[in-house]
Design an enzyme around this catalytic site. Structure first.
Site, PDB file in Angstrom:
ATOM      1  N   GLY A 242       0.743  -1.113   0.041  1.00  0.00           N
ATOM      2  CA  GLY A 242       0.146   0.102  -0.004  1.00  0.00           C
ATOM      3  C   GLY A 242       1.162   1.511  -0.320  1.00  0.00           C
ATOM      4  O   GLY A 242       1.993   0.511  -0.517  1.00  0.00           O
ATOM      5  N   SER A 243       0.142   2.326   0.701  1.00  0.00           N
ATOM      6  CA  SER A 243       1.213   4.406   0.388  1.00  0.00           C
ATOM      7  C   SER A 243       1.875   3.475   1.313  1.00  0.00           C
ATOM      8  O   SER A 243       2.207   3.308   2.524  1.00  0.00           O
ATOM      9  CB  SER A 243       0.246   4.739   0.448  1.00  0.00           C
ATOM     10  N   THR A 244       3.012   4.496   1.129  1.00  0.00           N
ATOM     11  CA  THR A 244       4.202   4.819   2.113  1.00  0.00           C
ATOM     12  C   THR A 244       3.754   5.331   3.515  1.00  0.00           C
ATOM     13  O   THR A 244       4.667   4.859   4.220  1.00  0.00           O
ATOM     14  CB  THR A 244       5.006   5.793   1.059  1.00  0.00           C
ATOM     15  N   VAL A 246       1.048   4.432   4.807  1.00  0.00           N
ATOM     16  CA  VAL A 246       0.706   3.938   5.933  1.00  0.00           C
ATOM     17  C   VAL A 246       1.582   2.579   5.925  1.00  0.00           C
ATOM     18  O   VAL A 246       1.354   2.393   7.173  1.00  0.00           O
ATOM     19  CB  VAL A 246      -0.890   3.139   5.345  1.00  0.00           C
ATOM     20  N   GLY A 247       1.729   2.713   5.638  1.00  0.00           N
ATOM     21  CA  GLY A 247       3.460   1.827   5.405  1.00  0.00           C
ATOM     22  C   GLY A 247       4.023   2.417   6.736  1.00  0.00           C
ATOM     23  O   GLY A 247       4.876   1.179   7.760  1.00  0.00           O
ATOM     24  N   CYS A 298       1.901   0.194  -8.737  1.00  0.00           N
ATOM     25  CA  CYS A 298       3.137   1.673  -7.719  1.00  0.00           C
ATOM     26  C   CYS A 298       4.359   1.790  -8.657  1.00  0.00           C
ATOM     27  O   CYS A 298       4.994   2.245  -8.290  1.00  0.00           O
ATOM     28  CB  CYS A 298       3.619  -0.119  -6.836  1.00  0.00           C
ATOM     29  N   GLU A 396       3.752  10.841  -5.663  1.00  0.00           N
ATOM     30  CA  GLU A 396       2.862   9.679  -6.618  1.00  0.00           C
ATOM     31  C   GLU A 396       1.814  10.195  -6.492  1.00  0.00           C
ATOM     32  O   GLU A 396       0.544  10.448  -5.726  1.00  0.00           O
ATOM     33  CB  GLU A 396       3.065   8.404  -5.509  1.00  0.00           C
TER      34      GLU A 396
END
Ligand code: NAD
Length: 492
Positions: A242-244, A246-247, A298, A396
């Site tokens: 997923g997104s950076t 949330v990562g 991605c 992004e």
């Protein structure tokens, strides 16, 4: 096609411990057809209690001898059977994906279904090939004692798998196939926008004969259900795509809990055209790199670096491709690009295009919504001839938005390509092998393509440098992600 045209039953419940179930408090949320904005289903909004039940079921299945202690050939057989069932039900799964995600039906068939079958079969093969090593020790104490030492790979345990909405079925399979091959049990949480094919996949796994609790699917919001899953004490390993943004949250929680974690995150992948490249090839390559899956990839090639002498010609060529692209429903054979996944995402992408224009980018093609109902954004090309520090070059977008920049020498293009917090993918376009290899050496990215872009294969490791993630999926590398090393030392 709308809900009433989809002739199969849409499964709308969670799948836990071998059974369909609602959420404990019966709350649900809506999922939509992005091509029309119409609601297609209500699915359970999992509570902390629901997450606890799913993890408990997975834990029970892990501790029992019915999965991790199965002969590896049995796990292989079940994964192959699941692959056959996905293939056999491929038309239904593909239509369901297009209905819920919006992508072209042909891509749902080829990539979501075809890719899932390919990954399941490849990972099934690994179940019987997991091995440790023997090690000669130098221990010389007590005198006269000898040692026999070896390593084993043992399953990591209960895996929480959290996936995004861009390839809903395929991303789920990228996680569950290797985890199950290694003997782990899984709780999968699909994205709230696209839960339907994951639910159906769990049902097919049940039909294939996976024991109850080995593969569970919970549906819910990221901040609640996803977060509850990540912090649950019964989870041994978190695997997240997923997104950076949330990562980072998930990584922090896992660091605190000392849980194993793999992170496949965002990207801002550069496409570098060298001056010997045939312009038409560069144009087609650059357009494919960004517009595939409506830019919701991605590794989307969202930054284009072109030699200054070729800048206008190549940017205009990509702009022509964008202008000629037919927008529409993924079910319509004439459609070349479908909608974005949600109204929220469409608004975010439209906002980033507007910001790019306000900051000095020139919109050469697209920029609008194509005057359509549903969540459409036209394929968009922004020329940044003055190399201004646009937000849309840095952040992004995850949509069909390309920013093109000129360069004077290759070193400058490489420096610009690397001037990003991300490092997921990159491509270089040239006929000269030595020049290609110099760019491959210099670019900071988990995957570098030459004269192609966005190509992935189950045998080739995939993952990110820098803020694009931690760990690798696919190939032999994936076994490390779902196993622990156990060292055995025997005195004799
Ligand atoms: P997202 O990060 O918003 O959501 C991904 C998943 O995380 C969803 O299931 C969501 O419900 C869940 N989630 C959200 N907040 C959470 C939290 N606090 N705790 C636990 N779970 C939470 O990403 P998205 O918008 O669905 O997907 C797009 C992103 O995914 C892009 O950044 C894209 O680059 C990235 N992506 C990366 C790869 C890769 O392999 N590197 C592949 C596909 C997509």
């Amino acid at each position: 096609m709308d809900r009433q045209d989809f002739t199969h039953t849409i499964r709308t419940q969670m799948f836990v411990d071998g059974r369909f179930c609602a959420s404990g408090d019966s709350r649900t949320f809506a999922v939509f057809n992005p091509a029309t904005g119409a609601e297609i289903a209500q699915v359970p909004d999992a509570t902390d209690t629901d997450i606890d039940e799913a993890v408990t079921a997975a834990r029970r299945a892990f501790e029992a001898d019915t999965w991790r202690r199965l002969p590896p050939s049995e796990r292989e057989r079940l994964l192959l059977r699941l692959a056959d069932l996905v293939e056999r039900n491929g038309d239904e799964l593909a239509a369901l994906e297009t209905l819920n995600q919006g992508k072209l039906l042909g891509f749902s068939k080829m990539l979501e279904v075809g890719g899932s079958v390919q990954w399941l079969r490849y990972m099934a093969g690994w179940a019987t090939k997991i091995e440790g090593s023997t090690v000669d020790l130098s221990l010389a104490f007590p005198p006269g004692v000898r040692y026999n030492a070896s390593t084993r790979r043992v399953p990591a345990g209960v895996v929480a798998a959290i996936v995004p909405w861009n390839f809903p079925l395929l991303m789920a399979v990228w996680k569950i196939a290797p985890a199950l091959a290694c003997g782990c049990t899984v709780v999968l949480k699909p994205a709230e926008e696209t839960p339907l094919t994951a639910i159906r996949l769990a049902e097919l796994a049940h039909e294939a004969g996976f024991p109850p609790g080995v593969f569970n699917v919970v549906t819910g919001q990221g901040e609640t259900a996803g977060a509850a899953l990540v912090r649950h004490a019964g989870v041994d390993k978190v695997t997240f795509t997923g997104s950076t943004e949330v990562g980072r949250i998930i990584g922090k929680q896992c660091a605190n809990d000392l849980k194993r974690v793999s992170l496949e995150l965002g990207g801002k992948s550069p496409v570098i055209v060298l001056d010997d490249c045939d312009p038409q090839r560069a144009i087609e390559g650059a357009a494919g790199a960004i517009f595939f899956n409506h830019g919701q990839v991605c590794t989307a090639g969202s930054r284009l670096y072109v030699p200054r002498a070729r800048f206008e010609e190549i940017v205009e060529g990509v702009a022509q491709v964008a202008r000629n692209t037919v927008l529409g429903s993924g079910f319509d054979a004439a459609t070349q690009m479908g909608p974005l996944v949600s109204s929220r995402h469409r608004d975010k992408v439209a906002g980033m295009i507007a910001q790019g224009r306000a900051e000095g980018g020139e919109i050469v093609a697209g920029g609008g919504d194509g005057n359509r109902a549903g969540y459409f954004i036209e394929p968009t090309v922004i020329a940044n001839a003055a190399n201004q520090p646009l937000t849309v070059v840095r952040e992004e977008v995850f949509g069909p938005v390309l920013v093109a920049m000129p360069y004077d020498d290759v070193e400058e293009a490489i420096a610009a390509a690397n001037a990003s917090e991300y490092g997921l993918g990159a491509s270089v376009w040239t006929n000269q092998l030595d020049r290609a290899l110099r760019v491959v050496d210099a670019v900071q990215a988990g995957t570098v393509w030459v004269n192609t872009h966005n190509m992935v294969d189950p045998a080739l490791p995939f993952g990110g440098f820098k803020a694009s993630g931690i760990g690798r999926e696919h190939g032999r590398a994936i076994i490390d992600a779902y196993t622990e090393t156990k060292s055995v030392c025997i005195a004799y």
